[in-house]
Design a protein around this motif. Structure first.
Motif, PDB file in Angstrom:
ATOM      1  N   VAL A   6      65.256 -17.405 -29.956  1.00 45.94           N
ATOM      2  CA  VAL A   6      65.223 -16.768 -28.679  1.00 45.94           C
ATOM      3  C   VAL A   6      64.547 -15.739 -28.028  1.00 45.94           C
ATOM      4  N   THR A   7      64.008 -16.563 -26.431  1.00 49.91           N
ATOM      5  CA  THR A   7      63.204 -15.972 -26.051  1.00 49.91           C
ATOM      6  C   THR A   7      63.493 -15.960 -24.623  1.00 49.91           C
ATOM      7  N   GLY A   8      62.394 -14.915 -23.289  1.00 46.72           N
ATOM      8  CA  GLY A   8      62.517 -15.477 -21.938  1.00 46.72           C
ATOM      9  C   GLY A   8      61.673 -15.449 -21.651  1.00 46.72           C
ATOM     10  N   TYR A   9      61.920 -15.426 -20.274  1.00 46.57           N
ATOM     11  CA  TYR A   9      60.459 -15.848 -19.600  1.00 46.57           C
ATOM     12  C   TYR A   9      60.693 -15.456 -18.200  1.00 46.57           C
ATOM     13  N   SER A  10      58.961 -14.101 -17.729  1.00 44.59           N
ATOM     14  CA  SER A  10      59.894 -13.575 -16.294  1.00 44.59           C
ATOM     15  C   SER A  10      58.931 -14.560 -15.709  1.00 44.59           C
ATOM     16  N   ARG A  11      59.239 -15.029 -14.023  1.00 39.88           N
ATOM     17  CA  ARG A  11      57.659 -14.806 -13.117  1.00 39.88           C
ATOM     18  C   ARG A  11      56.932 -14.233 -13.135  1.00 39.88           C
ATOM     19  N   ASP A  12      55.611 -14.486 -12.954  1.00 41.63           N
ATOM     20  CA  ASP A  12      54.672 -14.174 -13.113  1.00 41.63           C
ATOM     21  C   ASP A  12      54.343 -13.044 -11.561  1.00 41.63           C
ATOM     22  N   LEU A  13      54.494 -11.741 -11.457  1.00 46.66           N
ATOM     23  CA  LEU A  13      53.949 -11.546  -9.753  1.00 46.66           C
ATOM     24  C   LEU A  13      52.528 -11.038  -9.816  1.00 46.66           C
ATOM     25  N   SER A  14      51.777 -10.935 -10.539  1.00 43.92           N
ATOM     26  CA  SER A  14      50.592 -10.029 -10.687  1.00 43.92           C
ATOM     27  C   SER A  14      49.500 -10.826  -9.767  1.00 43.92           C
ATOM     28  N   MET A  19      50.212  -4.141 -11.738  1.00 42.20           N
ATOM     29  CA  MET A  19      51.100  -4.478 -12.583  1.00 42.20           C
ATOM     30  C   MET A  19      49.929  -4.160 -14.198  1.00 42.20           C
ATOM     31  N   ASP A  20      50.262  -3.446 -14.906  1.00 41.23           N
ATOM     32  CA  ASP A  20      49.840  -3.099 -16.617  1.00 41.23           C
ATOM     33  C   ASP A  20      50.837  -2.115 -17.030  1.00 41.23           C
ATOM     34  N   GLY A  27      53.428   0.036 -11.840  1.00 40.03           N
ATOM     35  CA  GLY A  27      54.010  -1.530 -11.531  1.00 40.03           C
ATOM     36  C   GLY A  27      55.656  -1.749 -11.912  1.00 40.03           C
ATOM     37  N   PHE A  28      55.921  -1.019 -12.735  1.00 44.64           N
ATOM     38  CA  PHE A  28      56.871  -1.362 -13.818  1.00 44.64           C
ATOM     39  C   PHE A  28      58.280  -0.983 -11.982  1.00 44.64           C
ATOM     40  N   ARG A  29      58.158  -0.313 -11.538  1.00 45.60           N
ATOM     41  CA  ARG A  29      59.510  -0.036 -10.792  1.00 45.60           C
ATOM     42  C   ARG A  29      58.663  -0.785  -9.511  1.00 45.60           C
ATOM     43  N   GLU A  30      58.324  -1.406  -9.377  1.00 46.05           N
ATOM     44  CA  GLU A  30      57.750  -2.758  -8.061  1.00 46.05           C
ATOM     45  C   GLU A  30      58.302  -3.932  -8.847  1.00 46.05           C
ATOM     46  N   HIS A 199      50.907   6.679 -26.110  1.00 45.77           N
ATOM     47  CA  HIS A 199      49.579   6.640 -25.092  1.00 45.77           C
ATOM     48  C   HIS A 199      49.839   4.639 -24.671  1.00 45.77           C
ATOM     49  N   ALA A 200      50.351   3.785 -25.066  1.00 46.58           N
ATOM     50  CA  ALA A 200      50.359   2.132 -24.426  1.00 46.58           C
ATOM     51  C   ALA A 200      51.635   2.311 -24.947  1.00 46.58           C
ATOM     52  N   GLN A 201      52.260   1.539 -24.748  1.00 43.51           N
ATOM     53  CA  GLN A 201      53.310   0.833 -25.575  1.00 43.51           C
ATOM     54  C   GLN A 201      53.105  -0.081 -26.887  1.00 43.51           C
ATOM     55  N   CYS A 202      51.986  -0.667 -26.905  1.00 37.69           N
ATOM     56  CA  CYS A 202      51.635  -0.648 -28.435  1.00 37.69           C
ATOM     57  C   CYS A 202      52.119   0.450 -29.092  1.00 37.69           C
ATOM     58  N   LEU A 203      51.561   1.259 -29.093  1.00 37.35           N
ATOM     59  CA  LEU A 203      51.105   2.338 -30.134  1.00 37.35           C
ATOM     60  C   LEU A 203      52.098   3.697 -29.778  1.00 37.35           C
ATOM     61  N   HIS A 204      53.749   3.249 -29.414  1.00 41.70           N
ATOM     62  CA  HIS A 204      55.032   3.487 -29.530  1.00 41.70           C
ATOM     63  C   HIS A 204      55.658   3.257 -30.918  1.00 41.70           C
TER      64      HIS A 204
END
Length: 248
Positions: A6-14, A19-20, A27-30, A199-204
């Motif tokens: 199972v996986t998901g997709y959200s529309r790309d609004l970049s 957004m980063d 861009g998280f809240r936006e 510092h970044a999501q991949c380092l949490h």
């Protein structure tokens, strides 16, 4: 049952938003406020046709299949916890039915949900005006167990509530441990000094407790780049209290 992913997709609004998300939530809240069209798919592992099982105009994330119930998964309404309509949702991938898991009251923040090893209970953390909350609940909103806890972490994981591990914070970069006993959470104990930067999501650190609860997997960058580590979990009484570590 191993038949579907199972996986998901959200529309790309970049093209509309700066957004980063992976580096500082730019861009998280936006993106949340834009209510991007999102879909959840189940994909047969034998190579058959993918099937759309749910869609809505809301940012969907955290697609987690139950490890025991072949038709049940969870997903979340992503966004700032203090304003998102509701965080944890259940989805029956056979019927498309959705429902709220651990309904929240005004002023509560609940999330970072994960399946426990029985495949029926979901762990989570959050807080309210009185402080932090750790807990678990069955996917059908029965058997809810939760209590206040001391300490601060970004993420938590457990198999049931006998050992809950969190990843601390930038100011206190320790793996921390709690256990639910006598109706309350004991701890925090300091399990390891991970020295992660967040510092970044991949380092949490995103700690993950092994099934036998004797080891914990996590990510950290004490040597300036992200690596995966495993730490052994000693007997509860051998772990120092976080207060003792702070005083050293």
């Amino acid at each position: 049952d191993g038949r579907y992913g199972v996986t998901g997709y959200s529309r790309d609004l970049s093209d509309r938003l700066m957004m980063d998300i992976g580096h500082g939530y730019v861009g998280f809240r936006e993106y949340w406020a834009a209510r991007p069209h999102s879909m959840i798919w189940k994909i047969p592992v034998d190579g058959g046709r993918a099937q759309l099982v749910h869609e809505e105009d809301c940012w969907l994330q955290h697609f987690n299949a139950s490890p025991m119930l072949p038709n049940i998964m969870t997903f979340c309404h992503e966004g700032p916890w203090e304003v998102v309509d509701h965080r944890i949702w259940g989805l029956d991938i056979e019927t498309g039915r959705t429902w709220k898991i651990r309904p929240t009251e005004p002023g509560e923040r609940i999330g970072h949900e994960y399946w426990m090893s029985d495949g029926e209970h979901i762990g989570y953390h959050g807080g309210n005006a009185d402080g932090g909350i750790l807990g678990s609940i069955r996917y059908d909103n029965t058997d809810r167990v939760e209590a206040a806890f001391d300490g601060q972490c970004m993420h938590f994981h457990s198999h049931m509530l006998e050992l809950v591990v969190g990843d601390g914070s930038v100011n206190e970069p320790y793996l921390l441990a709690w256990r639910f006993k006598g109706g309350r959470f004991e701890g925090p104990k300091a399990l390891a000094w991970h020295r992660g930067s967040f510092h970044a999501q991949c380092l949490h650190p995103h700690p993950a407790v092994f099934a036998e609860a004797g080891r914990v997997l996590y990510t950290a960058d004490p040597q300036a780049y992200g690596q995966v580590f495993v730490v052994d979990v000693p007997a509860w009484g051998a772990l120092p209290d976080l207060a003792e570590v702070r005083a050293r």
